[in-house]
Write an enzyme that holds these catalytic residues in place. Structure first.
Site, short mmCIF file in Angstrom:
data_model
loop_
_atom_site.label_atom_id
_atom_site.label_comp_id
_atom_site.label_asym_id
_atom_site.label_seq_id
_atom_site.Cartn_x
_atom_site.Cartn_y
_atom_site.Cartn_z
N GLU A 205 18.84 25.60 14.05
CA GLU A 205 19.24 26.90 13.52
C GLU A 205 20.76 27.04 13.68
O GLU A 205 21.30 28.13 13.65
CB GLU A 205 18.50 28.04 14.22
CG GLU A 205 18.63 28.09 15.73
CD GLU A 205 17.88 29.27 16.35
OE1 GLU A 205 18.20 30.40 16.00
OE2 GLU A 205 16.97 29.02 17.18
N HIS B 79 7.71 26.43 24.75
CA HIS B 79 9.07 26.81 24.36
C HIS B 79 9.62 27.75 25.43
O HIS B 79 8.95 28.70 25.83
CB HIS B 79 9.06 27.51 23.00
CG HIS B 79 10.32 28.25 22.71
ND1 HIS B 79 11.56 27.65 22.78
CD2 HIS B 79 10.56 29.54 22.37
CE1 HIS B 79 12.49 28.55 22.49
NE2 HIS B 79 11.92 29.71 22.24
N CYS C 104 13.37 28.55 16.70
CA CYS C 104 13.05 27.59 17.75
C CYS C 104 11.80 26.76 17.46
O CYS C 104 11.44 25.87 18.23
CB CYS C 104 12.90 28.31 19.09
SG CYS C 104 14.35 29.27 19.52
#
Lengths: 418, 81
Positions: A83, A249, A115
């Protein structure tokens, strides 16, 4: 039995400089009793001559260097997952491909979904291999992100403040093939949960905006939703019993802890003591590197996997559950199997030692970098990089194996090995 | 269950999640953020409240209220729906 595919080799690159997060919080006057809840210690700070390309190439090079020429020739796809793109059209993968000197019969492209990008890239590669359109091929998937948002103005700095202690930088390179020494993917064992939400975003080249509360809520909904979809696909899947370790994550460790607690309550109504013990045994190992580099966005779930492989003694094949979340939002719960060889191969990358070698920025040095005077902003046509902006960060023992940005000429980024 | 009763449950969950607030007076007009409850704790308080009132809705639907009273009103409206 399905074909073996997955991660053959993996490396994490945590950059050249880092900041002590506790020092930062003290400096910013943040509430210290709550600091411990973040479960972070250091974060990587990208220097002006480090960009998503240098992070990606420096993560991947050790993997490529160990390949025989005939193995390198089978890398037929380079996917960058980010990103932090540097151009709307040209993908980072073109630079990565060039600086790794990979063969020209290769697919090059970039994936974006906050993400979640790294998992999207890995699944893309895994499914390319499972489809058997080019038997024996390999794919290089690199998730690479930096946070460098406080550039625009004082307002941007303020908006950014909520995520400043946890925003990091880093890249994870993965060689994906039919010899998955590091993680054998459970083909077909996955679950998704996605819906449109405006939780965090990067609306401009150097800005991040967001609502931390909404993002946490979306993460929690996704964690539960994605696991429920996984169990719909995988008969008898059990969050408590099916996975020896879990890798999520990791925006910051505290969020992973919250999500785990949420899931254990929702699925099993588990008491706090049991939840805490389970977190310590099945999730805490995955935080080993995340708490040293900060949130690495696209690569974060693999930073967690690497941290787990670095710190857990694996004595028999073990199933690992992975959860990836990307704001906006899309998420996936999936799984794979690791073996004693996985740990040995990961540890051979000597990731902790590389993290130890980062320059520890003083607050003064960090604030100099934050002012962004030497940073190459998105859309810059021409620039010369000042490699001495933080003199102590420039390595004295350079061995010609690290890529840095040197100049931008007519939008073209020029890199050098130091 | 009316909104005031739901607010009482929220306040009880706040006290049990953040023991430091045990003795502090808390009303519908207070916001959890101003009380010093962090985002992870806020999500846990909301989850515990959902369990207590037997409501199952996605967490993102409960984003927006600025204080305990507004959260109680929203939960009440969701329960009635």
């Amino acid at each position: 039995m399905t074909r073996a595919v997955g991660i053959e080799a993996m490396n994490v690159y945590g950059g050249m400089a880092c900041l002590d997060v506790k020092e930062l919080c003290l400096h910013r006057g943040l509430d210290m009793p709550r600091f411990e809840n973040l479960l972070v210690q250091e974060k990587t700070v990208a220097l002006p001559y480090e960009d998503p390309v240098t992070f990606a190439v420096n993560a991947a090079r050790p993997l490529i260097d160990t390949l025989a020429p005939e193995e390198r020739a089978r890398i037929e796809m380079v996917v960058t997952c980010t990103e932090s793109g540097i151009d709307f059209g040209k993908s980072l993968s073109t630079y990565v491909h060039a600086h790794l000197d990979l063969p020209s019969n290769c697919r090059l492209f970039e994936i974006k979904q906050a993400c979640y990008s790294g998992t999207a890239g890995l699944q893309m590669a895994v499914n390319f291999l499972l489809a058997q359109t080019s038997p024996g091929a390999k794919a290089l998937v690199v998730a690479t992100d930096i946070s460098r948002f406080a550039l625009a103005d004082a307002g941007a700095v303020e908006e950014w403040a909520y995520s400043e202690p946890s925003s990091g930088a880093g890249a994870v390179a993965m060689l994906v093939s039919d010899t998955p020494h590091v993680l054998r993917i459970d083909a077909g064992a996955y679950g998704n949960h996605a819906f449109e939400v405006m939780d965090t975003c990067r609306p401009g080249p150097d800005t991040e905006a967001g609502d931390a509360d909404l993002s946490l809520m979306a993460y929690l909904d996704c964690c539960e939703g994605a696991f429920r979809d996984y169990s719909r696909r995988v008969e008898n899947a059990d969050f408590r019993d099916s996975f020896g370790q879990l890798c999520f994550h990791t925006p910051f460790g505290g969020m992973v802890k919250g999500a785990h607690r949420h899931l254990m309550r929702r699925l099993y109504k588990a008491p706090p003591k049991e939840i805490e013990a389970d977190f310590q045994s099945r999730l805490a190992p995955s935080l080993a590197f995340g708490k040293r580099v900060g949130n690495t966005a696209g690569g974060s779930v693999f930073v967690a996997l690497a941290g787990m492989l670095e710190t857990v003694e694996i004595d028999a094949p073990m199933r690992v559950g992975l959860f990836s979340y990307g704001s906006g939002c899309c998420s996936e719960f999936y799984s794979g199997v690791v073996t004693p060889e996985s740990g040995a191969r990961l540890r051979a990358m000597r990731i902790p030692q590389a993290l130890d070698r980062r320059h520890r920025l003083t607050i003064t040095e960090y604030e100099t970098l934050l002012r962004g005077e030497s940073v190459v902003r998105f859309g810059t046509k021409d620039a010369e990089l000042n490699h001495q902006i933080v003199p102590d960060a420039w390595p004295v023992d350079a061995a010609g194996d690290r890529l840095v940005l040197d100049a931008v000429v007519g939008y073209h980024r020029k890199y050098i090995w130091i | 269950m009316d909104s005031d009763r739901i607010a009482e449950i929220i306040i009880a969950e706040i006290r049990s999640t953040v023991p430091e607030l045990e003795a502090q007076p808390i009303t519908r007009a207070d916001s959890m953020t101003d009380l010093g409850v962090d985002s992870i704790e806020r999500s846990e308080i909301i989850l515990a409240t959902l369990e207590a009132i037997g409501l199952k809705v996605p967490m993102v639907q409960l984003h927006g209220p600025r204080n305990i009273g507004e959260l109680a009103d929203l939960l009440h409206a969701k329960s009635a729906a």
